[in-house]
Design an enzyme around this catalytic site. Structure first.
Site, short mmCIF file in Angstrom:
data_model
loop_
_atom_site.label_atom_id
_atom_site.label_comp_id
_atom_site.label_asym_id
_atom_site.label_seq_id
_atom_site.Cartn_x
_atom_site.Cartn_y
_atom_site.Cartn_z
N HIS A 171 -3.49 5.82 3.54
CA HIS A 171 -4.12 4.65 3.15
C HIS A 171 -3.87 3.62 3.67
O HIS A 171 -4.62 2.60 4.26
CB HIS A 171 -4.43 4.65 1.54
N ASP B 64 0.81 -1.21 0.02
CA ASP B 64 0.07 -0.11 0.02
C ASP B 64 0.92 1.24 0.04
O ASP B 64 1.99 1.30 -0.64
CB ASP B 64 -1.14 -0.04 1.26
N SER C 288 -11.36 -1.07 -0.16
CA SER C 288 -10.15 -1.18 0.45
C SER C 288 -10.13 -1.40 1.85
O SER C 288 -8.97 -2.17 2.32
CB SER C 288 -9.54 0.11 0.13
#
Length: 656
Positions: A91, A51, A259
């Site tokens: 994220h 990520d 996600s």
């Protein structure tokens, strides 16, 4: 990369210790998993997060630092090509929080990472939602392959994707993901956030055949409008308004997107591996399917829908099944003491389900054989009477949940037990007289159970079909005394259901066929004075065939429908040959029959074709072989059979 999912900022407050669990936690029964399995926390397992990196100094990750002795135990930055995978975007840290955050409270609600004691691996491939080259992702996967043993990496989370694919797809890094799966590393990816479009599909790498694809539901268990989905979507998990970790002084943020559904599944895989280190990736797939909750896309959903039924994560069931499928007390190839009445069936992921009659305790038992060959400890399905399960037949539905039809010798009833993901639902199918002997079960194209059986009181062949929670019972043949030794099969290509059985009045072999909404019966072999151990299967041309034991001559026989009539062959004779026959066809249309030769005390296999094609014989077992059952693994089309070994009185399984 997909566009960044929505997020909201908030601060953490000092909520009371007695706070209620969050709605999402209760939806997947995380609260129950923690209460029932408090020591299963992911300890000793490592999860790689590919990520934007991870904020390894975040206080809710439990350690201020990076490397050995810290929560984020290792990693690499493939953006800046250094060993510092610090997240500057957020994220990856949000994903990490769903997996491994310490418990915290906010406004009276409790939150905790699903695997709070798992180690994390930060593999930074993106800086700020930029386009990520395949070479960077491939390098991260190669890093996992190189270090998986060093850190015990059991799972990989990929919460990004691109494209839209109806079926499976490949990329330059497909081989790395296939190798990870082969070596026991569970890889999952988010399905995408572009909603439903024609044709139904998902993003890549979720669409790779070696990757588990995850979509999102909201707190009401409704599939989110933006979740990409199609036939290759594997599982749903909470992904809307997910409370997790953020960057900077505001420690917590709320995110929405597939996600943030994906890491819930990846973390669950780590819990499962801690609970049962023997599990392979296909075993995990089987558990996710069998233990999850069905969610139909089109009942409460908004916008475009697929009208497909998906599975939604049940964390408690997933962990409980991983525990239940731990290796039992028997060595490889052994199943149980007793088990002289048994049946076996594979699920779509290659896990073998086994049901048997415990002739010592006189009840019905169940266990599984995982893909590594280990057999679990047995559990009792039905203890309601002093003799249940003497005649038993089993099939597995499309969700990987076994259904068992069996005879209750105490009450003289036909019973049906179906695994619901956590326990067995048991019901009486037919109790009008002595009914339910010689049951045989299959599932049709609607996932409805269909059971053939004998009603001894009236001497009838009956078939019961479960539709919308109710049983419809048809008397298929009632001419004299008919219905012993039934074997039922459903042809998934043509939709036909057929039953082979004995006409005891005449001693004939008969077959009943359900085509076009009606049953027709025909005499197949009238040159007998009794048949038993019938086994029915459809060949590659959708024609039914039957192997069976000719009682009068003690011979093995084979009958096949040629499109207009039945042709019969005598395949083995001289010495009680053909007991416990089991027939199956290879995808190429080659017939195989596994059976017991009582005179020589052997299990034999005959391989041949239709018409007068020559058959070849092969010995499979010596010193035993009664009570044979057989199933074909859909993952590789290989057959497995069970057999009973006298002397030691053990039920065994072996591959053909």
């Amino acid at each position: 990369m997909e566009s960044l999912e929505s997020r909201r900022l908030m601060a953490v407050s000092a909520a009371a210790a007695a706070a209620m669990w969050s709605t999402n936690a209760k939806l997947i029964r995380q609260d129950q998993q923690i209460a029932e399995f408090p020591l299963i926390t992911g300890k000793g397992q490592a999860i790689a997060i590919i990520d934007t990196g991870i904020d390894y100094n975040h206080p809710l990750l439990g350690s201020n630092g990076f490397g050995k002795g810290h929560k984020v135990i290792s990693g690499y930055d493939f953006v800046d090509n250094d060993k510092d995978p610090m997240d500057t975007y957020g994220h990856g840290t949000a994903v990490a929080g769903i997996i491994g955050a310490k418990q915290f409270t906010y406004e009276g609600r409790k939150y905790r990472g699903i695997a709070p004691e798992a180690n994390l691996i930060a593999l930074r491939v993106d800086e700020a939602n930029d386009e990520v080259p395949d070479s960077r992702i491939e390098a991260a996967l190669e890093w996992v392959l190189a270090h998986r043993t060093e850190f015990n990496i059991v799972a990989v989370n990929i919460s990004f994707g691109a494209g839209h694919y109806e079926g499976t797809h490949t990329s330059p890094y497909s081989d790395e993901m296939a190798l990870l799966k082969k070596r026991g590393v569970f890889v999952a990816a988010a399905s995408g956030n572009s909603g439903v479009s024609e044709p139904f599909g998902i993003q890549y790498p979720a669409a790779d055949k070696s990757v588990f694809a995850v979509g999102a539901v909201d707190r009401f268990d409704v599939i989110t409008e933006w979740t990409e989905r199609g036939p290759t979507l594997d599982l749903l998990a909470p992904g809307d308004d997910v409370t997790t970790l953020g960057l900077g002084p505001r420690q917590v943020e709320i995110f929405s997107g597939t996600s943030f559904a994906c890491p819930a599944v990846v973390a669950t895989a780590a819990l499962m591996r801690q609970a049962n280190p023997n599990l392979r990736v296909q075993d995990m797939y089987s558990i996710f399917s069998s233990g999850s909750k069905a969610n139909f896309d089109g009942d409460q959903e908004f916008g475009s829908v697929t009208k497909l039924t998906f599975e939604r994560l049940d964390l408690r069931n997933s962990v409980a099944l991983a525990v239940a499928r731990k290796p039992g007390p028997f060595a490889a190839g052994e199943v149980a003491i007793a088990g002289n009445g048994n049946d076996i069936a594979f699920d779509a992921d290659g896990v073998l389900h086994i049901a048997y009659y415990d002739s010592i305790e006189r009840n019905l038992k169940y266990l599984t054989r995982e893909t590594d060959g280990t057999v679990s400890a047995a559990q009792t399905i039905d203890t309601s009477g002093n003799d249940v399960g003497g005649y038993v037949s089993m099939a597995v539905d499309s969700r990987g949940r076994p259904g068992v039809a069996y005879f209750d010798g105490s009450a003289g009833d036909l019973r049906f037990a179906h695994f619901n993901g956590a326990t067995w639902d048991i019901e009486i199918v037919d109790g009008r007289g002595s009914v339910g002997l010689y049951p045989s079960i299959t599932y049709d194209g609607n996932d409805d159970a269909v059971i053939s059986y004998f009603r001894k009181t009236s001497g009838d062949l009956r078939v019961a079909r479960e539709t919308a929670g109710a049983w419809r019972i048809d008397t298929v043949d009632y001419g004299g005394n008919v219905g012993r030794s039934t074997d039922i099969a459903w042809n998934k290509r043509s939709g036909e259901i057929a039953v082979a059985y004995e006409d005891s009045t005449h001693g004939w072999l008969k077959v009943a066929r359900y085509v076009g909404g009606a049953w027709t019966t025909s005499a197949v072999d009238t040159l007998t004075l009794g048949v038993t151990h019938t086994s029915l299967a459809f060949d590659s041309a959708n024609r039914p065939a039957v192997s069976y034991y000719d009682i009068y001559n003690a011979d093995l026989k084979f009958s096949q429908f040629n499109g207009s009539s039945w042709s019969t062959q005598r395949l083995a004779s001289k010495g009680a040959q053909g007991l416990y026959t089991q027939l199956y066809f290879t995808p190429a249309g080659v017939a195989n029959i596994v059976y017991y030769n009582r005179k020589s005390n052997l299990v034999l296999q005959l391989t041949g074709g239709s018409g007068n094609t020559a058959w070849t014989a092969k010995q499979l077992q010596s010193n035993g072989g009664r009570y044979i059952a057989l199933a074909v693994d859909p993952t590789d089309n290989t057959a497995t059979y069970s057999w009973f070994q006298p002397g030691v009185a053990k039920l065994r399984v072996a591959d053909v």
